[in-house]
Enzyme design. Structure first.
Site, PDB file in Angstrom:
ATOM      1  N   GLY A 238       0.825  -1.207   0.000  1.00 18.37           N
ATOM      2  CA  GLY A 238       0.000   0.000   0.000  1.00 18.37           C
ATOM      3  C   GLY A 238       0.854   1.250   0.000  1.00 18.37           C
ATOM      4  N   ASP A 239       0.200   2.367   0.294  1.00 14.12           N
ATOM      5  CA  ASP A 239       0.852   3.672   0.257  1.00 14.12           C
ATOM      6  C   ASP A 239       0.556   4.369   1.585  1.00 14.12           C
ATOM      7  OD1 ASP A 239       1.603   6.282  -0.155  1.00 14.12           O
ATOM      8  OD2 ASP A 239       0.190   6.669  -1.789  1.00 14.12           O
ATOM      9  N   PHE A 240       1.611   4.610   2.369  1.00 19.97           N
ATOM     10  CA  PHE A 240       1.351   5.166   3.708  1.00 19.97           C
ATOM     11  C   PHE A 240       0.879   6.622   3.666  1.00 19.97           C
ATOM     12  CE2 PHE A 240       6.289   4.917   4.346  1.00 19.97           C
ATOM     13  CZ  PHE A 240       6.524   6.102   3.652  1.00 19.97           C
ATOM     14  N   HIS A 258      12.188  10.304   9.234  1.00 18.61           N
ATOM     15  CA  HIS A 258      13.336  11.164   8.876  1.00 18.61           C
ATOM     16  C   HIS A 258      13.432  11.418   7.367  1.00 18.61           C
ATOM     17  CE1 HIS A 258      16.869   8.133   7.975  1.00 18.61           C
ATOM     18  NE2 HIS A 258      15.761   7.758   7.388  1.00 18.61           N
TER      19      HIS A 258
HETATM   20  N1  SAH Z   1      11.833   0.548   7.700  1.00 17.68           N
HETATM   21  C1  SAH Z   1      12.787  -0.144   6.832  1.00 17.68           C
HETATM   22  C2  SAH Z   1      13.086   0.598   5.528  1.00 17.68           C
HETATM   23  C3  SAH Z   1      13.451   2.059   5.655  1.00 17.68           C
HETATM   24  S1  SAH Z   1      13.694   2.854   4.066  1.00 17.68           S
HETATM   25  C4  SAH Z   1      14.052  -0.418   7.611  1.00 17.68           C
HETATM   26  O1  SAH Z   1      14.203   0.123   8.696  1.00 17.68           O
HETATM   27  O2  SAH Z   1      14.889  -1.189   7.145  1.00 17.68           O
HETATM   28  C5  SAH Z   1      12.121   3.620   3.792  1.00 17.68           C
HETATM   29  C6  SAH Z   1      11.035   2.655   3.376  1.00 17.68           C
HETATM   30  O3  SAH Z   1       9.855   3.413   3.127  1.00 17.68           O
HETATM   31  C7  SAH Z   1      11.344   1.893   2.095  1.00 17.68           C
HETATM   32  O4  SAH Z   1      11.219   0.512   2.319  1.00 17.68           O
HETATM   33  C8  SAH Z   1      10.288   2.410   1.130  1.00 17.68           C
HETATM   34  O5  SAH Z   1       9.871   1.459   0.158  1.00 17.68           O
HETATM   35  C9  SAH Z   1       9.161   2.795   2.065  1.00 17.68           C
HETATM   36  N2  SAH Z   1       8.209   3.744   1.447  1.00 17.68           N
HETATM   37  C10 SAH Z   1       8.524   4.874   0.759  1.00 17.68           C
HETATM   38  N3  SAH Z   1       7.406   5.483   0.324  1.00 17.68           N
HETATM   39  C11 SAH Z   1       6.360   4.708   0.737  1.00 17.68           C
HETATM   40  C12 SAH Z   1       4.957   4.823   0.597  1.00 17.68           C
HETATM   41  N4  SAH Z   1       4.404   5.858  -0.056  1.00 17.68           N
HETATM   42  N5  SAH Z   1       4.160   3.864   1.169  1.00 17.68           N
HETATM   43  C13 SAH Z   1       4.721   2.807   1.838  1.00 17.68           C
HETATM   44  N6  SAH Z   1       6.067   2.661   2.012  1.00 17.68           N
HETATM   45  C14 SAH Z   1       6.876   3.595   1.467  1.00 17.68           C
END
Ligand code: SAH
Length: 348
Positions: A238-240, A258
């Site tokens: 999905g899309d957060f 961040h």
């Molecule tokens: N939480 C993970 C990854 C951090 S990187 C860890 O700690 O290892 C940031 C993550 O946000 C990536 O996996 C990326 O795919 C996700 N992300 C970016 N935009 C997003 C969106 N619109 N909806 C859901 N996830 C998203």
């Protein structure tokens, strides 16, 4: 006289003159680049069974022997390899972490740092300083996560890099944070799942949901299955910025907030709040920038967040305000053995 002898005699070596210190700082990029090249070529894996000559390494990596020797000599001068005998190189404890599949491996991280796209972004960094906007979008022509989505090889290296650095952080989080009372955890933007995997492995009664963009969620099936968690961890795409899955007792976001400016961070946090019961908790795993001049890894990552995404690392006060604006009370900050802390938010 060695530094040890000088210390034993109570003498402190003189500081280098300021221009020399600046020169050495300015060349930090050289070490970074050499490390990424060694990671890309898989040099450390070739040294896993013992020392080898520069010639052999050059043959195995299809590189120019004298040029490879010079990179290995440079990396030996900073403790990554050691020129055990003239022309023969061996791993040090740092070099061990350049291997592919060892605990503490940083190979994927260094490959990610070496991606060409960063160098275009660094070249445009002044744009970020003038505007606060990401240099990445200006130099590459699209936003960071859209780039990863449309460049699957680089996307895979990015996800593996998050897991590399993420495994050690996950162990530190599991060590310090008590998950009692949490039956189901939702890892929002969980990537390859290195954090939710560590949490579920340490807490066998818990179940989890790993939530990420469709192409990342698709790729996470393998790592979750490899961790033996296919039955306990659901994977949801999905899309957060639209919504996150409901029904968790804890919503965990590591290295998510961040990435974004306050407006977009608030959208994500409010979507979490909307999905949460009043008794659920929010757990942000992030660096908390200390006040003053203290050196902190978060201050390095902060620059990358600015140029890549227009995001930022934040202080405790900034997190307090951000959570408040999103409908949470910052309950406590649990520090861990890693540079990351767990910021616990409770719905207001
Ligand atoms: N939480 C993970 C990854 C951090 S990187 C860890 O700690 O290892 C940031 C993550 O946000 C990536 O996996 C990326 O795919 C996700 N992300 C970016 N935009 C997003 C969106 N619109 N909806 C859901 N996830 C998203």
């Amino acid at each position: 006289m060695s530094t040890g002898d000088q210390k034993a005699q109570g003498r402190v070596p003189p500081a280098l003159p300021p221009p020399v210190q600046l020169f050495l700082m300015s060349e930090g990029v050289v070490i970074s680049r050499a490390l990424s090249l060694a990671a890309e070529l898989g040099i450390a894996d070739l040294l896993a069974d013992g020392p080898r000559s520069g010639e052999e390494l050059a043959q195995a990596t299809s590189t120019h022997p004298r040029s490879l020797y010079r990179i290995l000599r440079l990396l030996s001068s900073v403790g990554v390899f050691t020129e055990a005998r003239p022309g023969r190189f061996a791993l040090t404890p740092l070099g061990e972490c350049l291997r592919s599949t060892v605990p503490g491996s940083m190979r994927s991280w260094l490959r990610m740092v070496g991606l060409k796209v960063w160098f275009h972004t660094y070249a445009e960094a002044l744009h970020s300083l003038r505007t606060g906007e990401p240099a990445f979008a200006r130099s590459v022509g699209m936003e960071f996560f859209d780039y990863l989505a449309t460049h699957p090889q680089e996307g895979e290296i990015f996800n593996a890099a998050m897991s590399d650095f993420g495994r050690g952080v996950a162990a530190a989080v599991v060590q310090e944070y008590d998950f009692s009372g949490v039956d189901k955890a939702v890892d929002v933007g969980g990537g390859n799942g290195s954090l939710i995997s560590a949490i579920l492995q340490a807490n066998p009664r818990m179940t989890g949901i790993l939530f990420d963009q469709p192409h990342v969620a698709e790729g996470a099936h393998k790592s979750i299955a490899d961790a033996g968690l296919a039955k306990r961890c659901e994977i949801v795409a999905g899309d957060f910025f639209s919504s996150v899955p409901a029904g968790g007792d804890a919503y965990i976001l590591r290295w998510i907030i961040h990435d974004w400016d306050n407006d977009r961070a608030l959208t994500i946090l409010r979507n979490c709040r909307a999905a949460m019961k009043g008794t659920a908790r929010l757990l942000l795993v992030e660096t908390v920038i200390p006040p003053g001049d203290e050196a902190h890894p978060g201050k390095l990552v902060d620059f990358v967040m600015l140029i890549a995404l227009g995001g930022q690392e934040r202080t405790a006060d900034e997190y307090t305000q951000l959570l408040d604006d999103a409908g949470f009370r910052l309950n406590r900050i649990v520090s861990t053995a890693s540079p990351m802390s767990v910021l616990e938010g409770m719905p207001r």
